[in-house]
Design a protein around this motif. Structure first.
Motif, mmCIF file in Angstrom:
data_model
loop_
_atom_site.group_PDB
_atom_site.id
_atom_site.type_symbol
_atom_site.label_atom_id
_atom_site.label_comp_id
_atom_site.label_asym_id
_atom_site.label_seq_id
_atom_site.Cartn_x
_atom_site.Cartn_y
_atom_site.Cartn_z
ATOM 1 N N LYS A 28 29.611 100.982 100.728
ATOM 2 C CA LYS A 28 28.876 101.904 99.977
ATOM 3 C C LYS A 28 29.813 101.911 98.518
ATOM 4 C CE LYS A 28 25.983 104.963 102.756
ATOM 5 N NZ LYS A 28 25.879 106.221 103.146
ATOM 6 N N LYS A 29 31.157 101.480 98.616
ATOM 7 C CA LYS A 29 31.927 101.748 97.647
ATOM 8 C C LYS A 29 31.664 100.428 96.583
ATOM 9 C CE LYS A 29 35.977 103.770 99.830
ATOM 10 N NZ LYS A 29 37.242 103.740 100.175
ATOM 11 N N PHE A 30 31.775 100.765 95.150
ATOM 12 C CA PHE A 30 31.629 99.850 94.281
ATOM 13 C C PHE A 30 32.960 98.949 94.185
ATOM 14 C CE2 PHE A 30 29.221 103.292 92.469
ATOM 15 C CZ PHE A 30 27.987 102.684 92.857
ATOM 16 N N ILE A 31 32.644 97.626 93.726
ATOM 17 C CA ILE A 31 33.813 96.785 93.444
ATOM 18 C C ILE A 31 33.973 96.697 91.962
ATOM 19 C CG2 ILE A 31 35.020 94.577 94.029
ATOM 20 C CD1 ILE A 31 33.215 94.445 96.413
ATOM 21 N N ASN A 32 34.991 97.101 91.507
ATOM 22 C CA ASN A 32 35.265 96.766 90.003
ATOM 23 C C ASN A 32 35.781 95.380 89.802
ATOM 24 O OD1 ASN A 32 34.366 99.329 89.147
ATOM 25 N ND2 ASN A 32 36.496 100.367 89.786
ATOM 26 N N ILE A 33 35.417 94.856 88.714
ATOM 27 C CA ILE A 33 35.965 93.475 88.375
ATOM 28 C C ILE A 33 36.774 93.633 86.950
ATOM 29 C CG2 ILE A 33 35.152 91.295 87.722
ATOM 30 C CD1 ILE A 33 34.348 91.962 90.427
ATOM 31 N N PRO A 34 38.036 93.172 87.105
ATOM 32 C CA PRO A 34 38.806 93.095 85.905
ATOM 33 C C PRO A 34 38.330 92.355 84.828
ATOM 34 C CG PRO A 34 40.078 93.019 88.142
ATOM 35 C CD PRO A 34 38.794 92.792 88.485
ATOM 36 N N GLU A 35 38.824 92.481 83.743
ATOM 37 C CA GLU A 35 38.329 91.752 82.576
ATOM 38 C C GLU A 35 38.691 90.021 82.920
ATOM 39 O OE1 GLU A 35 39.862 93.179 79.128
ATOM 40 O OE2 GLU A 35 38.641 95.155 79.227
ATOM 41 N N THR A 36 39.827 89.927 83.436
ATOM 42 C CA THR A 36 40.312 88.427 83.600
ATOM 43 C C THR A 36 39.654 87.669 84.493
ATOM 44 O OG1 THR A 36 41.988 89.181 85.086
ATOM 45 C CG2 THR A 36 42.569 89.095 82.831
ATOM 46 N N ILE A 37 38.605 88.005 85.253
ATOM 47 C CA ILE A 37 37.710 87.476 86.346
ATOM 48 C C ILE A 37 36.421 87.283 86.025
ATOM 49 C CG2 ILE A 37 37.228 87.947 88.619
ATOM 50 C CD1 ILE A 37 39.839 89.509 89.164
ATOM 51 N N GLU A 38 36.072 86.070 86.494
ATOM 52 C CA GLU A 38 34.712 85.731 86.276
ATOM 53 C C GLU A 38 33.858 85.665 87.516
ATOM 54 O OE1 GLU A 38 34.402 82.228 83.841
ATOM 55 O OE2 GLU A 38 35.793 82.784 82.290
ATOM 56 N N THR A 39 32.528 86.195 87.621
ATOM 57 C CA THR A 39 31.954 86.020 88.861
ATOM 58 C C THR A 39 30.639 85.546 88.510
ATOM 59 O OG1 THR A 39 31.020 88.194 88.423
ATOM 60 C CG2 THR A 39 32.969 88.323 89.848
ATOM 61 N N SER A 40 30.315 84.581 89.600
ATOM 62 C CA SER A 40 28.786 84.141 89.648
ATOM 63 C C SER A 40 28.228 84.149 90.820
ATOM 64 C CB SER A 40 28.684 82.673 89.004
ATOM 65 O OG SER A 40 29.560 81.921 90.045
ATOM 66 N N ILE A 41 26.939 84.789 90.947
ATOM 67 C CA ILE A 41 26.410 85.039 92.019
ATOM 68 C C ILE A 41 24.942 84.099 92.072
ATOM 69 C CG2 ILE A 41 24.791 86.729 93.384
ATOM 70 C CD1 ILE A 41 26.573 88.737 92.045
ATOM 71 N N ASN A 42 24.887 83.464 92.997
ATOM 72 C CA ASN A 42 23.614 82.556 93.118
ATOM 73 C C ASN A 42 23.065 82.825 94.494
ATOM 74 O OD1 ASN A 42 21.980 80.369 93.127
ATOM 75 N ND2 ASN A 42 23.325 78.870 93.293
ATOM 76 N N GLY A 43 22.113 83.496 94.763
ATOM 77 C CA GLY A 43 21.385 83.761 95.879
ATOM 78 C C GLY A 43 22.443 84.816 96.879
ATOM 79 N N SER A 44 22.930 84.144 97.986
ATOM 80 C CA SER A 44 23.707 84.790 98.798
ATOM 81 C C SER A 44 25.280 84.217 98.531
ATOM 82 C CB SER A 44 23.370 84.817 100.345
ATOM 83 O OG SER A 44 23.308 83.431 100.593
ATOM 84 N N ASP A 45 25.505 83.424 97.953
ATOM 85 C CA ASP A 45 26.842 82.891 97.401
ATOM 86 C C ASP A 45 27.292 83.643 96.286
ATOM 87 O OD1 ASP A 45 26.326 80.989 99.337
ATOM 88 O OD2 ASP A 45 25.551 79.385 98.042
ATOM 89 N N ILE A 46 28.964 83.955 96.426
ATOM 90 C CA ILE A 46 29.223 84.629 95.179
ATOM 91 C C ILE A 46 30.458 83.655 95.144
ATOM 92 C CG2 ILE A 46 30.453 86.137 97.059
ATOM 93 C CD1 ILE A 46 30.534 88.124 94.278
ATOM 94 N N LYS A 47 30.745 83.491 93.758
ATOM 95 C CA LYS A 47 32.147 82.380 93.256
ATOM 96 C C LYS A 47 32.859 83.400 92.259
ATOM 97 C CE LYS A 47 32.948 78.181 90.879
ATOM 98 N NZ LYS A 47 32.277 77.186 90.354
ATOM 99 N N ILE A 48 34.195 83.612 92.684
ATOM 100 C CA ILE A 48 35.216 84.517 92.097
ATOM 101 C C ILE A 48 36.052 83.718 91.238
ATOM 102 C CG2 ILE A 48 36.578 86.311 91.949
ATOM 103 C CD1 ILE A 48 34.710 87.759 93.872
ATOM 104 N N GLN A 49 36.343 83.385 90.114
ATOM 105 C CA GLN A 49 37.294 82.894 89.430
ATOM 106 C C GLN A 49 38.503 83.792 88.683
ATOM 107 O OE1 GLN A 49 35.059 80.333 87.172
ATOM 108 N NE2 GLN A 49 35.383 78.500 87.952
ATOM 109 N N GLY A 50 39.741 83.371 88.789
ATOM 110 C CA GLY A 50 40.681 84.373 87.933
ATOM 111 C C GLY A 50 41.900 83.330 87.887
ATOM 112 N N PRO A 51 42.696 84.171 87.222
ATOM 113 C CA PRO A 51 44.121 83.280 86.772
ATOM 114 C C PRO A 51 44.859 82.607 88.026
ATOM 115 C CG PRO A 51 44.503 85.774 86.639
ATOM 116 C CD PRO A 51 42.938 85.411 86.796
ATOM 117 N N LYS A 52 44.734 83.102 89.025
ATOM 118 C CA LYS A 52 45.322 82.244 90.375
ATOM 119 C C LYS A 52 44.211 81.204 90.989
ATOM 120 C CE LYS A 52 48.846 85.398 91.124
ATOM 121 N NZ LYS A 52 49.881 85.069 91.394
ATOM 122 N N GLY A 53 43.071 81.111 90.864
ATOM 123 C CA GLY A 53 42.206 80.130 91.312
ATOM 124 C C GLY A 53 40.752 80.732 91.595
ATOM 125 N N GLU A 54 40.077 80.040 92.453
ATOM 126 C CA GLU A 54 38.779 80.568 92.628
ATOM 127 C C GLU A 54 38.446 80.498 94.217
ATOM 128 O OE1 GLU A 54 35.589 76.761 92.563
ATOM 129 O OE2 GLU A 54 36.673 77.667 90.648
#
Length: 178
Positions: free
Chosen positions: A6-32
């Motif tokens: 039930k807890k929320f996940i906070n996304i920092p400003e340096t991270i990009e997320t993209s949700i496509n159906g049931s797939d989630i892709k997270i990109q950040g300074p260290k990789g994806e």
């Protein structure tokens, strides 16, 4: 009953997320990192907050709900900060070294043991008996550390072997001599 899902996940400003159906892709300074959620879990993103929702209310769904939330949270932490595990080698004549990207362990066998790390894992050696494993995927970092430790786990009589940093080994008393 766990309430982790039930807890929320906070996304920092340096991270990009993209949700496509049931797939989630997270990109950040260290990789994806990419993860496919189970069919019984839905994911939504709004104002840099990710929330997971259950489709039904079975035991399996509840278990996957908390697991999925933790995996996505670890992905966010991994691409922003990364994860690391440290191992130490104890024993007379036991040592390790790096050759290219491979870890070479001399831990009492008749031959050196060579370990090839995964693609996203980096291994560093300090003072021939401290190993640091770093990467963005928490599961791979832990699995690599466990694989290295399993080559020569610490024995209970003298404490020789490969152990996690600051791991406490329960020692046994040896035979009493007469």
């Amino acid at each position: 009953m766990s309430r982790i899902g039930k807890k929320f996940i906070n996304i920092p400003e340096t991270i990009e997320t993209s949700i496509n159906g049931s797939d989630i892709k997270i990109q950040g300074p260290k990789g994806e990192l990419i993860y496919t959620l189970p069919k019984c879990i839905e994911i939504t993103e709004h104002n840099s907050i990710i929330k997971l929702l259950k489709n039904d209310n079975t035991k399996k769904t509840q278990a996957l709900y908390g697991l999925s939330r933790t995996i996505v949270n670890n992905m966010v932490i991994g691409v922003s900060n990364g994860f690391s595990k440290q191992l130490e080698i104890h024993g007379v004549g036991y040592r390790c070294q790096m050759e290219d990207k491979n870890l070479i362990l001399n831990v009492g066998y008749s031959h050196p043991v060579v370990i090839k790390p995964e693609n996203n894992i980096s291994i560093k050696v300090e003072n021939n008996n401290f190993i640091t494993i770093t990467g963005i995927n928490k599961e791979l970092v832990g699995q690599t550390a466990a694989k290295i430790r399993s080559i020569r786990p610490p024995e209970p009589y003298k404490g020789k072997g490969i152990r996690y940093y600051k791991e406490i080994i329960k020692r046994k008393v040896g035979k009493a001599g007469k």
